[in-house]
Design an enzyme around this catalytic site. Structure first.
Site, short mmCIF file in Angstrom:
data_model
loop_
_atom_site.label_atom_id
_atom_site.label_comp_id
_atom_site.label_asym_id
_atom_site.label_seq_id
_atom_site.Cartn_x
_atom_site.Cartn_y
_atom_site.Cartn_z
N THR A 86 0.87 -1.04 0.31
CA THR A 86 0.04 0.15 0.52
C THR A 86 0.94 1.09 -0.23
O THR A 86 2.09 0.77 -0.27
CB THR A 86 -1.50 -0.26 1.08
OG1 THR A 86 -1.77 1.17 0.85
CG2 THR A 86 -0.03 -0.10 2.59
N LYS B 104 3.32 1.56 -3.85
CA LYS B 104 2.84 1.28 -4.94
C LYS B 104 3.64 1.25 -6.04
O LYS B 104 4.00 0.33 -7.24
CB LYS B 104 1.18 1.42 -5.53
CG LYS B 104 0.43 1.11 -3.69
CD LYS B 104 -0.79 1.21 -4.37
CE LYS B 104 -1.85 1.03 -3.33
NZ LYS B 104 -3.17 1.05 -3.64
N GLY C 210 -6.18 11.47 -9.18
CA GLY C 210 -4.96 11.02 -8.55
C GLY C 210 -4.76 9.45 -8.60
O GLY C 210 -4.78 8.81 -9.75
N ALA D 24 -5.58 7.01 -7.33
CA ALA D 24 -6.12 5.59 -7.77
C ALA D 24 -7.33 6.13 -8.79
O ALA D 24 -7.66 5.11 -10.10
CB ALA D 24 -7.37 6.09 -6.74
N ASN E 123 -11.32 16.79 -13.58
CA ASN E 123 -10.12 16.81 -12.48
C ASN E 123 -10.22 18.79 -12.40
O ASN E 123 -10.51 19.55 -12.95
CB ASN E 123 -9.02 16.47 -12.36
CG ASN E 123 -8.00 16.36 -10.69
OD1 ASN E 123 -8.68 15.64 -10.47
ND2 ASN E 123 -6.94 16.64 -11.52
N ASP F 45 -4.39 19.91 -16.08
CA ASP F 45 -3.18 19.19 -16.53
C ASP F 45 -2.51 17.59 -15.42
O ASP F 45 -2.18 16.73 -16.39
CB ASP F 45 -1.77 20.19 -16.10
CG ASP F 45 -1.58 20.25 -15.09
OD1 ASP F 45 -2.14 20.76 -13.95
OD2 ASP F 45 -0.04 20.17 -15.03
N GLY G 54 -17.44 1.95 -1.78
CA GLY G 54 -16.36 0.81 -2.48
C GLY G 54 -15.59 -0.02 -1.42
O GLY G 54 -14.73 -0.56 -1.83
P1 ATR Z 1 -5.20 8.89 -4.34
O1 ATR Z 1 -3.75 8.01 -4.98
O2 ATR Z 1 -5.94 8.67 -3.84
O3 ATR Z 1 -6.00 8.90 -5.63
P2 ATR Z 1 -4.38 12.03 -4.15
O4 ATR Z 1 -2.81 11.06 -5.87
O5 ATR Z 1 -3.57 12.63 -3.49
O6 ATR Z 1 -5.13 10.54 -4.07
O7 ATR Z 1 -5.46 12.33 -5.16
C1 ATR Z 1 -6.28 12.84 -5.00
C2 ATR Z 1 -7.86 13.62 -5.85
O8 ATR Z 1 -8.51 14.25 -5.19
C3 ATR Z 1 -6.78 14.74 -7.11
O9 ATR Z 1 -7.94 14.08 -7.85
C4 ATR Z 1 -7.22 15.69 -6.61
O10 ATR Z 1 -7.05 17.02 -7.37
P3 ATR Z 1 -6.03 18.10 -8.03
O11 ATR Z 1 -5.27 16.57 -8.37
O12 ATR Z 1 -6.37 18.46 -7.98
O13 ATR Z 1 -5.35 17.60 -6.48
C5 ATR Z 1 -8.65 15.60 -6.18
N1 ATR Z 1 -8.60 16.56 -4.32
C6 ATR Z 1 -8.76 16.60 -3.69
N2 ATR Z 1 -9.47 17.41 -2.82
C7 ATR Z 1 -10.39 17.99 -3.60
C8 ATR Z 1 -11.07 19.27 -3.85
N3 ATR Z 1 -11.29 19.64 -2.71
N4 ATR Z 1 -11.98 19.98 -4.53
C9 ATR Z 1 -11.72 19.12 -5.81
N5 ATR Z 1 -10.81 17.99 -6.02
C10 ATR Z 1 -9.94 17.41 -4.88
#
Ligand code: ATR
Length: 287
Positions: A66, A70, A132, A134, A154, A158, A249
């Site tokens: 985890t 990963k 992100g 996931a 997203n 980008d 999930g």
């Molecule tokens: P994981 O590995 O669990 O996917 P992560 O890589 O930190 O976690 O990704 C978090 C995701 O949640 C991203 O898509 C993030 O958007 P950004 O790429 O713009 O950061 C999204 N996310 C988290 N908080 C958010 C918020 N308050 N509003 C919109 N998107 C959010």
């Protein structure tokens, strides 16, 4: 009972204290009558390679991996399964002659969870929320399972664009369409499967949803949130309020574990055994 023939599986990551995987695997070992234990192994930053070598030397049968390892774990493996190699993320290591082989049962587990709920990816138009780690893996799953179109929304455009380029390249098809989250009103008319892959709404922020606008949910026939804590997220509530079906999930967690267990023990877990483990997970969550 633990004896001289007990096999060991476990989880490596940092942190690992809150994992529910021991419930999955120790319950399965009990119901299958396997002499196997599953334990968490916290691995400090910088110790991953030593941990993998040590696990192999200790005759460990299999490991889950985890956060944050990963991707990093891949260079310590002798082989990586097809989809896991494409994604560049591995969550399951299987002991083989000469080293561990890596798999991604997060994605095979999500797919199996969807199948168990009667949700299809093939031929579907999908809205994938988040970019992100996931959501990126889900984008690959959608590519592999031949989704018709995936609108990848997203907050940071980008990141969505980068994933779209990667996945479209990997499957030689323009399946992923990157979009800014705020542009959701521009989604073409239609009915979508929505997969919620951001961290928004995760406990203790139960009252938050990635999109609050009821008009968005009119376009969703099914919502699948990768979050399972809370059990019913705000996103799921908004989907059902608009007349759609909503799932969390927890079955993804269940089936990623079952897929790993099957790989380690070369068995097939029945739906009845899966239901037993699902019940154990819900009990552990106080549900
Ligand atoms: P994981 O590995 O669990 O996917 P992560 O890589 O930190 O976690 O990704 C978090 C995701 O949640 C991203 O898509 C993030 O958007 P950004 O790429 O713009 O950061 C999204 N996310 C988290 N908080 C958010 C918020 N308050 N509003 C919109 N998107 C959010």
């Amino acid at each position: 009972m633990i004896d001289g023939k007990t096999r060991t599986c476990g989880l490596i990551g940092n942190p690992v204290e809150h994992t529910m995987s021991p419930i999955i695997h120790n319950t399965l070992a009990g119901t299958c009558g396997h002499n196997l234990v599953y334990v968490p192994f916290p691995v400090e930053n910088g110790s991953l390679e030593d941990a993998i070598k040590g696990a192999y030397a200790l005759n460990i049968l299999g490991l889950n991996v985890t956060v944050p390892y990963k991707s990093e774990v891949i260079r310590s493996l002798i082989e990586v399964d097809g989809l896991a190699a494409k994604i560049g993320a591995v969550n399951t290591l299987v002991r083989t002659e000469g080293g561990f082989k890596g798999y991604n049962t997060d994605m095979s587990g999500l797919h199996r969870a969807m199948i168990s709920e009667g949700i299809r990816i093939e031929g579907e138009e999908i809205v994938l929320l988040g970019a992100g780690g996931a959501a990126r893996a889900v984008a690959y799953l959608c590519g592999e399972q031949k989704a018709k179109k995936v609108y990848l929304l997203n907050r940071t455009l980008d990141k969505a664009e980068r994933i779209a380029k990667e996945v479209n390249g990997a499957f030689a098809k323009d399946v992923i369409v990157p979009m800014l989250l705020a542009d959701y009103p521009k989604l073409p008319c239609g009915k979508y499967l929505a997969i919620q892959g951001t961290s928004v709404g995760l406990f203790p922020h139960d009252e938050e949803a990635i999109i609050e606008d009821a008009a968005f949910y009119q376009k969703i026939h099914t919502g699948f949130d990768l979050i399972y804590k809370p059990f019913t997220t705000k996103f799921m509530k908004l989907v059902t309020q608009a007349g759609g079906k909503a799932y969390n999930g927890l079955k993804m967690l269940l089936y990623q574990g079952i897929d790993a267990y099957e790989l380690w023990n070369q068995v097939e877990i029945s739906e009845e055994e899966a239901a037993h483990v699902y019940h154990a997970l819900k009990t552990a969550m106080g549900l």
